[in-house]
Design a protein around this motif. Structure first.
Motif, mmCIF file in Angstrom:
data_model
loop_
_atom_site.group_PDB
_atom_site.id
_atom_site.type_symbol
_atom_site.label_atom_id
_atom_site.label_comp_id
_atom_site.label_asym_id
_atom_site.label_seq_id
_atom_site.Cartn_x
_atom_site.Cartn_y
_atom_site.Cartn_z
ATOM 1 N N LEU A 59 0.834 -1.179 0.085
ATOM 2 C CA LEU A 59 0.070 -0.096 -0.027
ATOM 3 C C LEU A 59 0.892 1.377 0.071
ATOM 4 O O LEU A 59 0.567 2.258 -0.790
ATOM 5 N N PRO A 60 1.904 1.514 0.742
ATOM 6 C CA PRO A 60 2.659 2.603 0.720
ATOM 7 C C PRO A 60 3.259 3.044 -0.881
ATOM 8 O O PRO A 60 3.027 4.112 -1.238
ATOM 9 N N CYS A 61 3.734 2.111 -1.513
ATOM 10 C CA CYS A 61 4.081 2.313 -2.784
ATOM 11 C C CYS A 61 3.061 2.710 -3.712
ATOM 12 O O CYS A 61 3.086 3.280 -4.737
ATOM 13 N N LEU A 62 2.087 1.768 -3.437
ATOM 14 C CA LEU A 62 0.726 2.061 -4.377
ATOM 15 C C LEU A 62 0.427 3.677 -4.225
ATOM 16 O O LEU A 62 -0.152 4.161 -5.419
ATOM 17 N N ILE A 63 0.386 4.073 -3.164
ATOM 18 C CA ILE A 63 -0.070 5.592 -3.019
ATOM 19 C C ILE A 63 1.029 6.519 -3.606
ATOM 20 O O ILE A 63 0.712 7.175 -4.300
ATOM 21 N N ARG A 64 2.303 6.232 -3.223
ATOM 22 C CA ARG A 64 3.571 7.017 -3.655
ATOM 23 C C ARG A 64 3.566 6.842 -5.333
ATOM 24 O O ARG A 64 3.478 7.956 -5.892
ATOM 25 N N LYS A 65 3.456 5.719 -5.992
ATOM 26 C CA LYS A 65 3.977 5.439 -7.414
ATOM 27 C C LYS A 65 2.786 5.479 -8.148
ATOM 28 O O LYS A 65 2.546 5.344 -9.307
ATOM 29 N N GLY A 66 1.512 4.982 -7.435
ATOM 30 C CA GLY A 66 0.087 4.749 -8.344
ATOM 31 C C GLY A 66 0.142 3.342 -8.849
ATOM 32 O O GLY A 66 1.163 2.565 -8.397
ATOM 33 N N MET A 67 -0.702 2.883 -9.673
ATOM 34 C CA MET A 67 -0.670 1.712 -10.198
ATOM 35 C C MET A 67 -1.531 1.477 -11.290
ATOM 36 O O MET A 67 -2.529 2.392 -11.765
ATOM 37 N N LYS A 68 -1.104 0.519 -12.247
ATOM 38 C CA LYS A 68 -1.880 0.445 -13.701
ATOM 39 C C LYS A 68 -1.862 -1.020 -13.821
ATOM 40 O O LYS A 68 -0.982 -1.761 -13.368
ATOM 41 N N GLY A 69 -3.017 -1.434 -14.186
ATOM 42 C CA GLY A 69 -3.454 -2.921 -14.547
ATOM 43 C C GLY A 69 -4.448 -3.521 -13.687
ATOM 44 O O GLY A 69 -4.832 -2.899 -12.757
ATOM 45 N N PRO A 70 -4.812 -4.603 -13.632
ATOM 46 C CA PRO A 70 -5.576 -5.257 -13.095
ATOM 47 C C PRO A 70 -5.531 -5.700 -11.798
ATOM 48 O O PRO A 70 -4.419 -6.085 -11.471
ATOM 49 N N LEU A 71 -6.423 -5.755 -10.832
ATOM 50 C CA LEU A 71 -6.587 -6.125 -9.408
ATOM 51 C C LEU A 71 -7.946 -6.255 -9.065
ATOM 52 O O LEU A 71 -8.744 -6.254 -9.780
ATOM 53 N N VAL A 72 -8.081 -7.373 -7.894
ATOM 54 C CA VAL A 72 -9.329 -7.729 -7.570
ATOM 55 C C VAL A 72 -9.478 -7.435 -6.008
ATOM 56 O O VAL A 72 -8.669 -7.427 -5.327
ATOM 57 N N VAL A 73 -10.741 -6.577 -5.633
ATOM 58 C CA VAL A 73 -10.906 -6.186 -4.537
ATOM 59 C C VAL A 73 -12.497 -6.717 -4.196
ATOM 60 O O VAL A 73 -13.393 -6.731 -4.963
ATOM 61 N N ASN A 74 -12.609 -7.378 -3.145
ATOM 62 C CA ASN A 74 -13.660 -8.095 -2.623
ATOM 63 C C ASN A 74 -14.418 -8.855 -3.582
ATOM 64 O O ASN A 74 -15.537 -8.968 -4.076
ATOM 65 N N GLY A 75 -13.491 -9.683 -4.382
ATOM 66 C CA GLY A 75 -14.063 -10.662 -5.504
ATOM 67 C C GLY A 75 -14.199 -9.905 -6.893
ATOM 68 O O GLY A 75 -14.732 -10.507 -7.890
ATOM 69 N N HIS A 135 1.164 9.620 -5.799
ATOM 70 C CA HIS A 135 1.138 11.077 -5.383
ATOM 71 C C HIS A 135 2.591 11.150 -4.507
ATOM 72 O O HIS A 135 2.603 11.137 -3.271
ATOM 73 N N GLU A 136 3.379 11.637 -5.337
ATOM 74 C CA GLU A 136 4.777 11.903 -4.848
ATOM 75 C C GLU A 136 4.882 13.142 -4.313
ATOM 76 O O GLU A 136 5.900 13.506 -3.562
ATOM 77 N N ASP A 137 4.082 13.867 -4.030
ATOM 78 C CA ASP A 137 3.838 15.153 -3.205
ATOM 79 C C ASP A 137 3.649 14.691 -1.770
ATOM 80 O O ASP A 137 3.958 15.820 -0.914
ATOM 81 N N LEU A 138 3.213 13.805 -1.432
ATOM 82 C CA LEU A 138 3.121 13.317 0.078
ATOM 83 C C LEU A 138 4.147 12.668 0.575
ATOM 84 O O LEU A 138 5.091 12.247 0.138
ATOM 85 N N THR A 139 4.479 13.265 1.910
ATOM 86 C CA THR A 139 5.954 12.757 2.597
ATOM 87 C C THR A 139 5.428 11.562 3.029
ATOM 88 O O THR A 139 4.198 11.048 3.118
ATOM 89 N N ASP A 140 6.424 10.741 3.605
ATOM 90 C CA ASP A 140 6.316 9.515 4.463
ATOM 91 C C ASP A 140 5.203 9.415 5.430
ATOM 92 O O ASP A 140 4.578 8.761 5.697
ATOM 93 N N SER A 141 5.392 10.582 6.277
ATOM 94 C CA SER A 141 4.638 10.769 7.396
ATOM 95 C C SER A 141 3.211 11.012 6.825
ATOM 96 O O SER A 141 2.263 10.359 7.477
ATOM 97 N N GLN A 142 2.937 11.785 5.956
ATOM 98 C CA GLN A 142 1.538 12.012 5.305
ATOM 99 C C GLN A 142 0.820 10.653 5.055
ATOM 100 O O GLN A 142 -0.289 10.165 5.222
#
Length: 146
Positions: free
Chosen positions: A76-92, A102-109
């Motif tokens: 999740l941290p890298c997903l927020i920082r770098k984003g994501m492209k491609g398929p995923l499954v959530v709750n089936g 979101h490169e503009d957010l700090t680690d703390s944020q």
């Protein structure tokens, strides 16, 4: 009252006043950041994932009561920082949209944002520490050390 007793009393009152001011200052610092995760979510995430984390039908996955949020903790941290492209499954349900980073957010944020997600809308997951998030962001060269 003796002079020594008066001096001790003055010192005690001074220490009490200093402690009160310090406590007020500290609580102010923490109060300002107390709802930072919710504010960051509203600013950076709600327009896509919904104001209650519900997602958008079969286009954008929910983060509320999300098995993905619970099971993909390390990603999740890298997903927020770098984003994501491609398929995923959530709750089936399958999703395949681009999520911007979101490169503009700090680690703390990012930590505060993730902790908001981990503990709201049916998510009852372990919270992150800043150190953990910074270490996880190191996997994607995304840590800013802040």
């Amino acid at each position: 009252m003796s002079r020594a007793t008066g001096t001790r009393l003055q010192r005690g009152l001074l220490l009490a006043a200093t402690a009160t001011v310090a406590a007020g200052s500290l609580s102010g610092c923490f109060t300002e950041r107390q709802n930072e995760g919710a504010k960051l979510y509203a600013t950076h995430c709600a327009s896509c994932h919904g104001d209650q984390g519900q997602g958008l039908q079969r286009l954008i996955p929910p983060v509320a009561a999300s098995d993905y949020v619970a099971q993909r903790r390390a990603d999740l941290p890298c997903l927020i920082r770098k984003g994501m492209k491609g398929p995923l499954v959530v709750n089936g349900i399958g999703y395949n949209q681009v999520m911007p980073g979101h490169e503009d957010l700090t680690d703390s944020q990012i930590t505060n944002l993730l902790n908001f997600l981990q503990t709201n809308w049916g998510n009852r997951n372990q919270t992150y520490t800043i150190r953990e998030v910074s270490d996880l962001l190191g996997r994607c060269n995304g840590s800013d050390g802040q």
